[in-house]
Design an enzyme around this catalytic site. Structure first.
Site, PDB file in Angstrom:
ATOM      1  CB  SER A  67      45.045  38.594  56.687  1.00  0.00           C
ATOM      2  OG  SER A  67      44.233  39.453  55.941  1.00  0.00           O
TER       3      SER A  67
HETATM    4  N1  SAH Z   1      41.416  39.037  52.503  1.00  0.00           N
HETATM    5  C1  SAH Z   1      42.559  39.527  51.730  1.00  0.00           C
HETATM    6  C2  SAH Z   1      43.464  40.505  52.257  1.00  0.00           C
HETATM    7  C3  SAH Z   1      42.399  41.749  52.093  1.00  0.00           C
HETATM    8  S1  SAH Z   1      43.441  43.169  52.332  1.00  0.00           S
HETATM    9  C4  SAH Z   1      43.710  38.077  51.558  1.00  0.00           C
HETATM   10  O1  SAH Z   1      43.075  37.079  52.153  1.00  0.00           O
HETATM   11  O2  SAH Z   1      44.577  38.396  50.873  1.00  0.00           O
HETATM   12  C5  SAH Z   1      42.169  44.398  52.283  1.00  0.00           C
HETATM   13  C6  SAH Z   1      41.639  44.612  50.708  1.00  0.00           C
HETATM   14  O3  SAH Z   1      40.372  45.421  50.885  1.00  0.00           O
HETATM   15  C7  SAH Z   1      42.487  45.363  49.762  1.00  0.00           C
HETATM   16  O4  SAH Z   1      42.614  44.435  48.823  1.00  0.00           O
HETATM   17  C8  SAH Z   1      41.662  46.452  49.605  1.00  0.00           C
HETATM   18  O5  SAH Z   1      41.783  46.961  48.189  1.00  0.00           O
HETATM   19  C9  SAH Z   1      40.113  46.095  49.849  1.00  0.00           C
HETATM   20  N2  SAH Z   1      39.139  47.073  50.073  1.00  0.00           N
HETATM   21  C10 SAH Z   1      39.276  48.196  50.917  1.00  0.00           C
HETATM   22  N3  SAH Z   1      38.343  48.994  50.665  1.00  0.00           N
HETATM   23  C11 SAH Z   1      37.364  48.381  50.070  1.00  0.00           C
HETATM   24  C12 SAH Z   1      35.977  48.753  49.464  1.00  0.00           C
HETATM   25  N4  SAH Z   1      35.483  49.697  50.052  1.00  0.00           N
HETATM   26  N5  SAH Z   1      35.405  47.780  48.890  1.00  0.00           N
HETATM   27  C13 SAH Z   1      36.188  46.707  48.362  1.00  0.00           C
HETATM   28  N6  SAH Z   1      37.426  46.290  48.945  1.00  0.00           N
HETATM   29  C14 SAH Z   1      38.050  47.346  49.627  1.00  0.00           C
END
Ligand code: SAH
Length: 214
Positions: free
Chosen positions: A61
């Site tokens: 992000s």
């Molecule tokens: N917080 C992260 C960025 C997250 S991007 C950072 O600091 O880098 C969003 C993430 O959510 C992705 O890696 C994706 O795989 C995950 N995601 C999406 N749906 C999900 C679910 N149902 N359960 C767990 N993770 C999920």
């Protein structure tokens, strides 16, 4: 001052100008360098206030959004925090500086493994990273003082609302995945849930099931 120190100072200055004013959040973001969380080819852009691609088609992000979400979460030192969407591990690493324990969940095993390796390199020992579909929360560790979701759902998932302590706060983006979403804060009181809208954001979607590895 060398180039790196200069860029870091500008980074912190920029965060303040975007409304990240909480001293503890700024200190945590100063301590946790974003560099190790971005892929090598993007390392020159680690201090830019922009999301960047990570493995498995996901994104790390935008730092100002990480700062504003962390600030809205109002994490206290005794708190047990759940993060959904480990991604690179950057947000979890920042939370680890503010909370007693952080549980972070991602549906891609590869992202969880890579994030764990980064935590270990940085000497961070209060994060537990788990590969799972986080839409159901983490019932075995519930309830949580704070929950942060870093992928967008259409509505706050019911299991997450249920796993929030009374007095707890959850911050998450809601809305259609291909449109502008709203970052909202849910506060759970004795009488129910209060919602307030914080700012427009854009996150990858919260998907069901485990991710298919590349
Ligand atoms: N917080 C992260 C960025 C997250 S991007 C950072 O600091 O880098 C969003 C993430 O959510 C992705 O890696 C994706 O795989 C995950 N995601 C999406 N749906 C999900 C679910 N149902 N359960 C767990 N993770 C999920």
């Amino acid at each position: 001052m060398n180039d790196r120190a200069e860029r870091k100072m500008q980074f912190l200055f920029h965060l303040r100008s975007r409304g990240v004013t909480d001293r503890r959040v700024l200190e945590a973001m100063e301590r946790i360098d974003r560099g190790p969380f971005v892929r090598g080819i993007f390392s020159g852009r680690a201090y830019d206030d922009t999301p960047l691609p990570i493995a498995c088609g996901q994104t790390i992000s935008q730092p100002s959004v990480v700062g504003l979400m962390t600030q809205a979460l109002d994490v206290q030192p005794r708190h047990k925090v759940l993060e959904l969407g480990t991604g690179s591990g950057y947000q979890a690493a920042i939370l680890s500086q503010l909370a007693r324990r952080v549980y972070t969940v991602d549906r891609f095993r590869r992202l969880v493994k890579e994030a764990e390796a980064r935590f270990e390199d940085l000497g961070i020992t209060n994060i537990t990273a788990i590969t799972a579909d986080g839409s159901f929360g983490l019932p075995e560790q519930a309830p949580f003082d704070r929950i942060i979701v870093t992928a967008a759902a259409e509505d706050p998932p019911g299991p997450l609302l249920a796993q929030l302590k009374i007095g707890g706060i959850m911050v998450l983006p809601v809305g259609q995945s291909d449109a502008v979403q709203s970052l909202i804060r849910v506060s759970r009181g004795e009488a129910g849930y209060d919602y307030d809208e914080l700012l427009p954001v854009r996150f990858v979607p919260l998907l069901e099931g485990l991710g298919q590895e590349e």
